[in-house]
Design an enzyme around this catalytic site. Structure first.
Site, PDB file in Angstrom:
ATOM      1  N   LYS A   1      14.334  45.524  58.264  1.00  0.00           N
ATOM      2  CA  LYS A   1      13.780  44.176  57.329  1.00  0.00           C
ATOM      3  C   LYS A   1      13.737  44.325  56.591  1.00  0.00           C
ATOM      4  O   LYS A   1      14.169  42.345  55.348  1.00  0.00           O
ATOM      5  CB  LYS A   1      12.019  43.383  58.562  1.00  0.00           C
ATOM      6  CG  LYS A   1      11.796  43.097  59.415  1.00  0.00           C
ATOM      7  CD  LYS A   1      12.570  41.972  59.691  1.00  0.00           C
ATOM      8  CE  LYS A   1      13.551  41.082  60.419  1.00  0.00           C
ATOM      9  NZ  LYS A   1      12.776  40.585  62.117  1.00  0.00           N
ATOM     10  N   ARG A   2      13.241  45.327  55.794  1.00  0.00           N
ATOM     11  CA  ARG A   2      13.646  45.353  54.193  1.00  0.00           C
ATOM     12  C   ARG A   2      14.488  45.655  54.112  1.00  0.00           C
ATOM     13  O   ARG A   2      14.693  47.085  54.279  1.00  0.00           O
ATOM     14  CB  ARG A   2      12.514  46.552  53.433  1.00  0.00           C
ATOM     15  CG  ARG A   2      12.109  47.338  54.750  1.00  0.00           C
ATOM     16  CD  ARG A   2      12.120  48.552  54.277  1.00  0.00           C
ATOM     17  NE  ARG A   2      12.530  49.627  54.662  1.00  0.00           N
ATOM     18  CZ  ARG A   2      13.358  50.666  55.176  1.00  0.00           C
ATOM     19  NH1 ARG A   2      14.280  49.839  54.947  1.00  0.00           N
ATOM     20  NH2 ARG A   2      13.421  51.889  55.984  1.00  0.00           N
TER      21      ARG A   2
ATOM     22  N   CYS B   1      42.461  77.367  43.925  1.00  0.00           N
ATOM     23  CA  CYS B   1      41.768  76.684  45.101  1.00  0.00           C
ATOM     24  C   CYS B   1      43.344  77.708  46.198  1.00  0.00           C
ATOM     25  O   CYS B   1      44.324  77.968  46.056  1.00  0.00           O
ATOM     26  CB  CYS B   1      42.707  75.824  44.831  1.00  0.00           C
ATOM     27  SG  CYS B   1      43.064  74.294  46.489  1.00  0.00           S
TER      28      CYS B   1
ATOM     29  N   CYS C   1      46.419  75.429  47.397  1.00  0.00           N
ATOM     30  CA  CYS C   1      47.241  74.746  46.309  1.00  0.00           C
ATOM     31  C   CYS C   1      48.650  74.791  46.356  1.00  0.00           C
ATOM     32  O   CYS C   1      48.459  76.177  47.413  1.00  0.00           O
ATOM     33  CB  CYS C   1      46.988  74.640  45.148  1.00  0.00           C
ATOM     34  SG  CYS C   1      45.791  73.332  44.846  1.00  0.00           S
TER      35      CYS C   1
ATOM     36  N   HIS D   1      46.057  68.218  44.800  1.00  0.00           N
ATOM     37  CA  HIS D   1      44.815  69.324  45.235  1.00  0.00           C
ATOM     38  C   HIS D   1      44.104  67.634  44.353  1.00  0.00           C
ATOM     39  O   HIS D   1      42.308  67.587  45.566  1.00  0.00           O
ATOM     40  CB  HIS D   1      44.121  69.909  44.164  1.00  0.00           C
ATOM     41  CG  HIS D   1      42.560  70.857  43.805  1.00  0.00           C
ATOM     42  ND1 HIS D   1      42.534  71.230  44.765  1.00  0.00           N
ATOM     43  CD2 HIS D   1      41.513  70.290  43.338  1.00  0.00           C
ATOM     44  CE1 HIS D   1      41.706  72.327  44.715  1.00  0.00           C
ATOM     45  NE2 HIS D   1      40.859  71.295  43.401  1.00  0.00           N
TER      46      HIS D   1
ATOM     47  N   ASN E   1      37.035  67.694  57.937  1.00  0.00           N
ATOM     48  CA  ASN E   1      35.801  68.210  57.740  1.00  0.00           C
ATOM     49  C   ASN E   1      36.099  66.898  55.918  1.00  0.00           C
ATOM     50  O   ASN E   1      37.012  68.083  55.044  1.00  0.00           O
ATOM     51  CB  ASN E   1      34.988  69.305  57.427  1.00  0.00           C
ATOM     52  CG  ASN E   1      34.179  69.118  58.627  1.00  0.00           C
ATOM     53  OD1 ASN E   1      33.822  68.497  59.332  1.00  0.00           O
ATOM     54  ND2 ASN E   1      33.999  70.709  58.795  1.00  0.00           N
TER      55      ASN E   1
ATOM     56  N   CYS F   1      32.270  71.039  54.519  1.00  0.00           N
ATOM     57  CA  CYS F   1      33.641  70.895  54.089  1.00  0.00           C
ATOM     58  C   CYS F   1      33.514  72.282  52.431  1.00  0.00           C
ATOM     59  O   CYS F   1      33.003  71.784  51.380  1.00  0.00           O
ATOM     60  CB  CYS F   1      34.082  69.871  53.327  1.00  0.00           C
ATOM     61  SG  CYS F   1      35.668  70.138  52.993  1.00  0.00           S
ATOM     62  N   SER F   2      34.492  73.249  52.476  1.00  0.00           N
ATOM     63  CA  SER F   2      34.248  74.526  51.531  1.00  0.00           C
ATOM     64  C   SER F   2      35.224  74.355  50.648  1.00  0.00           C
ATOM     65  O   SER F   2      34.939  74.841  49.232  1.00  0.00           O
ATOM     66  CB  SER F   2      35.046  75.948  51.912  1.00  0.00           C
ATOM     67  OG  SER F   2      35.863  75.580  53.123  1.00  0.00           O
TER      68      SER F   2
ATOM     69  N   HIS G   1      40.493  70.413  48.155  1.00  0.00           N
ATOM     70  CA  HIS G   1      41.887  70.136  49.036  1.00  0.00           C
ATOM     71  C   HIS G   1      41.696  69.116  49.741  1.00  0.00           C
ATOM     72  O   HIS G   1      41.279  69.830  50.833  1.00  0.00           O
ATOM     73  CB  HIS G   1      42.414  71.411  48.623  1.00  0.00           C
ATOM     74  CG  HIS G   1      43.917  71.251  48.342  1.00  0.00           C
ATOM     75  ND1 HIS G   1      45.226  71.036  47.488  1.00  0.00           N
ATOM     76  CD2 HIS G   1      44.899  70.924  49.528  1.00  0.00           C
ATOM     77  CE1 HIS G   1      46.540  71.828  48.003  1.00  0.00           C
ATOM     78  NE2 HIS G   1      46.287  70.287  48.814  1.00  0.00           N
TER      79      HIS G   1
ATOM     80  N   HIS H   1      42.153  68.406  53.696  1.00  0.00           N
ATOM     81  CA  HIS H   1      43.121  69.309  54.262  1.00  0.00           C
ATOM     82  C   HIS H   1      42.083  69.110  55.664  1.00  0.00           C
ATOM     83  O   HIS H   1      41.216  68.482  55.815  1.00  0.00           O
ATOM     84  CB  HIS H   1      42.926  70.313  54.139  1.00  0.00           C
ATOM     85  CG  HIS H   1      41.624  71.093  53.906  1.00  0.00           C
ATOM     86  ND1 HIS H   1      41.246  70.858  53.147  1.00  0.00           N
ATOM     87  CD2 HIS H   1      40.399  71.997  54.950  1.00  0.00           C
ATOM     88  CE1 HIS H   1      39.293  71.692  53.194  1.00  0.00           C
ATOM     89  NE2 HIS H   1      39.623  72.230  54.654  1.00  0.00           N
TER      90      HIS H   1
ATOM     91  N   GLN I   1      41.999  70.714  60.372  1.00  0.00           N
ATOM     92  CA  GLN I   1      41.688  71.905  60.840  1.00  0.00           C
ATOM     93  C   GLN I   1      42.037  71.865  62.321  1.00  0.00           C
ATOM     94  O   GLN I   1      41.763  70.391  62.942  1.00  0.00           O
ATOM     95  CB  GLN I   1      40.555  72.431  61.138  1.00  0.00           C
ATOM     96  CG  GLN I   1      40.024  72.905  59.808  1.00  0.00           C
ATOM     97  CD  GLN I   1      38.490  73.975  60.041  1.00  0.00           C
ATOM     98  OE1 GLN I   1      38.649  74.659  60.696  1.00  0.00           O
ATOM     99  NE2 GLN I   1      37.524  73.888  59.175  1.00  0.00           N
TER     100      GLN I   1
ATOM    101  N   HIS J   1      37.147  59.412  65.986  1.00  0.00           N
ATOM    102  CA  HIS J   1      35.934  59.346  65.529  1.00  0.00           C
ATOM    103  C   HIS J   1      35.757  59.034  64.371  1.00  0.00           C
ATOM    104  O   HIS J   1      35.722  59.988  63.675  1.00  0.00           O
ATOM    105  CB  HIS J   1      34.963  59.849  66.547  1.00  0.00           C
ATOM    106  CG  HIS J   1      34.931  59.482  67.892  1.00  0.00           C
ATOM    107  ND1 HIS J   1      34.027  58.564  68.226  1.00  0.00           N
ATOM    108  CD2 HIS J   1      35.595  60.222  68.976  1.00  0.00           C
ATOM    109  CE1 HIS J   1      33.616  58.507  69.898  1.00  0.00           C
ATOM    110  NE2 HIS J   1      35.027  59.494  69.989  1.00  0.00           N
TER     111      HIS J   1
ATOM    112  N   LYS K   1      20.959  61.069  55.944  1.00  0.00           N
ATOM    113  CA  LYS K   1      20.700  60.495  57.367  1.00  0.00           C
ATOM    114  C   LYS K   1      20.564  61.932  57.697  1.00  0.00           C
ATOM    115  O   LYS K   1      21.840  62.993  57.904  1.00  0.00           O
ATOM    116  CB  LYS K   1      21.451  59.704  58.487  1.00  0.00           C
ATOM    117  CG  LYS K   1      20.669  59.429  59.956  1.00  0.00           C
ATOM    118  CD  LYS K   1      21.081  58.760  60.358  1.00  0.00           C
ATOM    119  CE  LYS K   1      20.267  58.898  62.165  1.00  0.00           C
ATOM    120  NZ  LYS K   1      19.369  58.229  61.892  1.00  0.00           N
ATOM    121  N   PHE K   2      19.367  62.177  58.603  1.00  0.00           N
ATOM    122  CA  PHE K   2      19.158  63.075  58.827  1.00  0.00           C
ATOM    123  C   PHE K   2      18.568  63.272  60.512  1.00  0.00           C
ATOM    124  O   PHE K   2      18.069  62.589  60.812  1.00  0.00           O
ATOM    125  CB  PHE K   2      17.811  64.853  58.504  1.00  0.00           C
ATOM    126  CG  PHE K   2      18.689  65.127  57.410  1.00  0.00           C
ATOM    127  CD1 PHE K   2      18.744  66.202  56.942  1.00  0.00           C
ATOM    128  CD2 PHE K   2      18.108  64.431  55.906  1.00  0.00           C
ATOM    129  CE1 PHE K   2      19.792  66.706  55.980  1.00  0.00           C
ATOM    130  CE2 PHE K   2      17.891  65.101  54.410  1.00  0.00           C
ATOM    131  CZ  PHE K   2      18.573  66.260  54.277  1.00  0.00           C
TER     132      PHE K   2
ATOM    133  N   GLN L   1      18.874  58.142  67.063  1.00  0.00           N
ATOM    134  CA  GLN L   1      17.958  56.242  66.770  1.00  0.00           C
ATOM    135  C   GLN L   1      18.955  56.026  65.576  1.00  0.00           C
ATOM    136  O   GLN L   1      19.038  57.069  64.682  1.00  0.00           O
ATOM    137  CB  GLN L   1      16.383  56.771  66.644  1.00  0.00           C
ATOM    138  CG  GLN L   1      15.992  55.936  66.265  1.00  0.00           C
ATOM    139  CD  GLN L   1      15.418  55.218  64.581  1.00  0.00           C
ATOM    140  OE1 GLN L   1      15.884  56.265  63.833  1.00  0.00           O
ATOM    141  NE2 GLN L   1      15.207  53.777  64.765  1.00  0.00           N
TER     142      GLN L   1
END
Ligand code: H2U
Ligand code: ZN
Length: 348
Positions: free
Chosen positions: A29-30, A51, A54, A114, A154, A161-162, A165, A167, A169, A298, A311-312, A323
């Site tokens: 509501k806020r 990197c 690269c 990069h 990621n 993500c490490s 650059h 990428h 997986q 997704h 968000k945790f 939730q």
């Protein structure tokens, strides 16, 4: 959906996984009290000598990258799965069940640049990424020891993500992982009981209503799913029934590149930041019959109300069920209203 649900706590069902999400819209509501901080745009160099991804650089384990012009794919130097020919025995003890798992992990560099992200790449560059994903799916699904091919990205250090650059997986496994397996079962059950593909029907219903649709092109629709858990969770769905990305025509591949860029720009514009997320493709397992499969993408972004508020999933969500406060319809409206000109390209 009844208007009353927009103000009252309720549960929504995810027909793809069979799980429920608790929605608490009265808590918002806020409206957006949280500070909407702008983070300064990262200014990355187009080439970084340090990197691992690269062109021309040496990777962590000593292999060197070629001077690649567009997409570059290599076997992950730290793979989570091994192509084991000799595996330990399974044990089906009902309390200590254990099975070997094998497979292949690859890294897909989207561009030699990069400093780019999909949201900042040109259409023909992203089309090359789509083609590479299709080639990889075809290549890996031809293998008898592979049952499922998970393609994902990621993005952002908040997602673990490490490296900035651009990428993604690919993890290809002998067995079908837990989430695609749930989607497989649910889609099969829906087709068996209703005589129609679950996601074909879902796309039709969403396009009739448009409440949760963000944008569409000839072949794809981008939407916030009715059962979304993450505040700005979205899906990209092909309008036509297709089990795997390799079923796409050339025009559909171009439309996918278009949709990936537009989704990326809207996300970056939401909090004027390089938006973090995990995204991935769910598609038919590589062995067996799968007419019930409708492939889709997704996106799971962790941000809540600014570039710095994450968000945790804790407390009730860890112990009970996921939730959310802001409804899927409210998120869709915010994403729909955003410009498709990247904030870094705006001339103001
Ligand atoms: P992220 O997308 O989560 O950052 O993962 C990058 C992958 O790249 C990660 O799985 C691999 C890591 O194992 N990698 C290499 O294979 N070689 C390297 O030199 C660095 C990173
Ligand atoms: Zn790089």
């Amino acid at each position: 959906m009844s208007k009353e649900f927009q103000d009252h706590p309720h549960k929504r069902f995810n027909p793809l996984t069979g799980e429920w999400v608790l929605v608490s819209p009265h808590r918002t509501k806020r409206p957006w009290q949280g500070k909407q901080e702008k983070t300064s745009a990262d200014t990355l160099p187009s080439y970084d000598g340090k990197c691992y991804l690269c062109p021309g650089n040496t990777r962590n384990q000593g292999a060197s990258n070629p001077d690649y012009p567009d997409v570059f794919i290599f076997d992950n130097d730290f793979p989570a799965l091994l192509n084991d020919s000799v595996s330990p025995q399974s044990d089906s003890d009902d309390l200590f069940k254990i099975e070997p798992e094998s497979g292949t992990c690859r890294v897909v560099c989207f561009s030699p640049r990069h400093d780019l992200t999909i949201s900042r790449m040109e259409r023909k560059g992203v089309r090359k990424v789509v083609d590479a994903w299709c080639d990889q799916y075809a290549d890996l699904s031809a293998r008898e020891d592979i049952g499922y091919v998970q393609i994902f990205e990621n993005r952002g250090d908040i997602m673990g993500c490490s490296n900035p650059h651009p990428h993604g997986q690919i993890w290809a496994t002998r067995s079908v992982p837990v989430i695609p397996e749930a989607e497989d079962k649910r889609q099969q059950e829906y087709l068996d009981s209703k005589g129609k593909c679950l996601l074909c029907r879902y796309v039709e219903r969403e396009l009739e209503n448009k409440e949760r649709v963000i944008f569409e092109n000839n072949s794809f629709v981008a939407l916030v799913p009715f059962w979304a858990v993450w505040p700005f969770e979205t899906m990209l769905l092909p309008k036509a029934h297709m089990g795997a990305i390799t079923d796409m025509t050339s025009a559909q591949r171009d439309d996918l590149a278009d949709a990936l860029i537009r989704m990326g720009i809207r996300y970056d514009n939401l909090f004027e930041t390089s938006f973090p997320y995990s995204m991935g493709i769910h598609q038919r397992p590589t062995q067996g019959e799968s007419d019930h499969w409708h492939w889709h993408i997704h996106y799971y972004p962790p941000l809540l109300r600014s570039a710095t508020v994450k968000k945790f999933m804790v407390g009730f969500e860890m112990l009970g069920m996921p939730q959310r406060d802001i409804t899927a319809e409210q998120s869709a409206q915010r994403l729909r209203e955003l410009s498709e000109i990247h904030f870094l390209d705006r001339e103001d």
